[in-house]
Design an enzyme around this catalytic site. Structure first.
Site, mmCIF file in Angstrom:
data_model
loop_
_atom_site.group_PDB
_atom_site.id
_atom_site.type_symbol
_atom_site.label_atom_id
_atom_site.label_comp_id
_atom_site.label_asym_id
_atom_site.label_seq_id
_atom_site.Cartn_x
_atom_site.Cartn_y
_atom_site.Cartn_z
ATOM 1 N N TYR A 219 0.840 -1.213 0.000
ATOM 2 C CA TYR A 219 0.000 0.000 0.000
ATOM 3 C C TYR A 219 0.874 1.262 0.000
ATOM 4 O O TYR A 219 0.688 2.171 0.806
ATOM 5 C CB TYR A 219 -0.933 0.045 1.229
ATOM 6 C CG TYR A 219 -1.594 -1.245 1.607
ATOM 7 C CD1 TYR A 219 -2.773 -1.642 0.995
ATOM 8 C CD2 TYR A 219 -1.041 -2.070 2.588
ATOM 9 C CE1 TYR A 219 -3.397 -2.831 1.363
ATOM 10 C CE2 TYR A 219 -1.655 -3.263 2.953
ATOM 11 C CZ TYR A 219 -2.829 -3.636 2.333
ATOM 12 O OH TYR A 219 -3.436 -4.806 2.693
ATOM 13 N N CYS A 325 -4.791 3.908 9.924
ATOM 14 C CA CYS A 325 -5.750 5.008 10.045
ATOM 15 C C CYS A 325 -6.998 4.566 10.792
ATOM 16 O O CYS A 325 -7.941 5.343 10.935
ATOM 17 C CB CYS A 325 -6.122 5.548 8.662
ATOM 18 S SG CYS A 325 -6.921 4.331 7.582
ATOM 19 N N GLU A 359 -4.601 8.133 14.131
ATOM 20 C CA GLU A 359 -3.773 7.116 13.492
ATOM 21 C C GLU A 359 -2.811 6.572 14.527
ATOM 22 O O GLU A 359 -2.402 7.282 15.452
ATOM 23 C CB GLU A 359 -3.022 7.680 12.285
ATOM 24 C CG GLU A 359 -3.945 8.215 11.211
ATOM 25 C CD GLU A 359 -3.454 7.962 9.790
ATOM 26 O OE1 GLU A 359 -2.358 7.399 9.618
ATOM 27 O OE2 GLU A 359 -4.181 8.347 8.857
#
Length: 367
Positions: A219, A325, A359
């Site tokens: 990612y 997140c 986060e």
């Protein structure tokens, strides 16, 4: 609290409450006191989207409470937005209201800005955009000194460019990033810098340690973490599914002079299949995965967290750097990952002040 206008005096109290709540939630997996990275209490959001409220021949910026989409409240300021956004909001609105072509059927305006002062404005319409609109939009672009982009159904009119360039100083070195409109970027610029700096501190710091292994990142987006972390490893392999983000990452790699980093357009599920040799991928035809000796894996997944197969795959690596997140799904993954690894570092990043969201980051080391 309405997020267009905040009481900065309440910021520290709200942050303390979030930290206490998260520390308690992570207690089953670590007794470490978290490293806490606060946000600037105002002007921290680098991007913003406003609905445009049309009433009596005038248009205004508007926001809605969740679930009450027929009750807009008009706003004149946006104190959580970057100073650049706040500078641009009044002259843009005046210019739109002075032009029926620019105002008519405009339903959304988006701002994308950077800590380094760059900006892009996107105007989104419920009508086709033709030559007359383009002419007036170009005049507006000249007036504001900011690139304008027009969108409508199946239309995207780029008058100058569809991206901004961010420049971040990370531990004494400047990194440059191309951030493309419509693709994911970290919304809080200062917290983004803190996250990258913290992640770098979790990486090998000596030349001897650097030579001992490679980094895998899943990612990777536009290379936000990947590029600064590359200096800490012999080689880096990163994956990303979005073609736009992969293209931006390739440009960012070149712009920052990184020569030990390769990007593959694969999802985390596909990479798991590839490394396990479950099936071949044409995109890997000329790529030798066996040439890598991964010592560390970095993941910053979407809010849904890691799927079961990816979670099992990354558990093979000596070190896991997991930035999330959504602490709730990170905690679900930690239930599995802490069977093989212990948490050595724990961080909280206040990416979204005045909300319940935050986060978190953990460094896991094999037991």
């Amino acid at each position: 609290m309405a997020l267009h206008r905040v009481n900065t005096d309440e910021y520290q109290q709200q942050l303390d409450q979030k930290v206490a709540r998260l520390r308690e939630a992570y207690t089953p997996y670590t007794d470490l006191a978290p490293e806490v990275f606060p946000s600037p209490p105002s002007h921290y959001r680098m991007r913003a989207e406003f609905k445009m409220w049309q009433d009596g021949g005038r248009v205004d910026y508007a926001m809605y409470k969740q679930g009450e989409y027929k009750k807009p409240f008009v706003i004149q300021e946006f104190t959580v937005g970057s100073r650049r956004i706040n500078e641009l909001m009044p002259p843009l609105l005046d210019a739109i209201n002075a032009s029926e072509m620019l105002r008519k059927r405009l339903f959304c305006t988006e701002f994308l800005t950077t800590l380094s002062g760059d900006a892009l404005i996107t105007l989104i319409y419920h009508k086709p955009l033709g030559d007359e609109w383009e002419s007036e939009a170009r005049a507006l672009q000249e007036q504001l000194g900011v690139p304008i982009l027009g969108r409508s159904r199946k239309q995207k009119l780029v008058l100058e460019r569809d991206y901004v360039i961010e420049k971040l100083d990370i531990d004494g070195r400047e990194y440059q990033y191309k951030q493309v409109e419509g693709s994911f970027t970290q919304p809080n610029g200062e917290i983004c810098r803190s996250m990258i700096s913290w992640a770098k501190s979790c990486c090998p710091q000596t030349s001897e340690d650097k030579a001992s292994g490679d980094l895998l990142e899943l990612y990777c987006g536009n290379g936000n973490f990947t590029i600064p972390l590359a200096a800490h490893f012999r080689k880096v392999l990163a994956t990303e599914i979005s073609k736009v983000s992969v293209n931006a990452a390739q440009e960012n790699i070149a712009a920052n002079g990184v020569d030990n980093l390769a990007i593959l357009r694969l999802s985390s599920e596909e990479f798991t299949q590839a490394i396990d040799k479950v099936r071949p991928f044409r995109r890997l035809k000329d790529f030798d995965l066996d040439s890598y000796d991964f010592s560390t894996v970095l993941v910053d997944p979407p809010r849904a967290g890691l799927d079961q197969d990816t979670c099992a795959m990354i558990a093979r690596f000596p070190k896991i750097l997991y930035i999330s997140c959504n602490p709730e799904t990170q905690l679900e993954n930690l239930a599995e990952l802490t069977k093989t690894h212990r948490i050595e570092r724990f961080a909280i990043f206040d990416q979204f002040p005045y909300t319940d969201h935050t986060e978190s980051g953990v460094l896991l080391v094999r037991k």
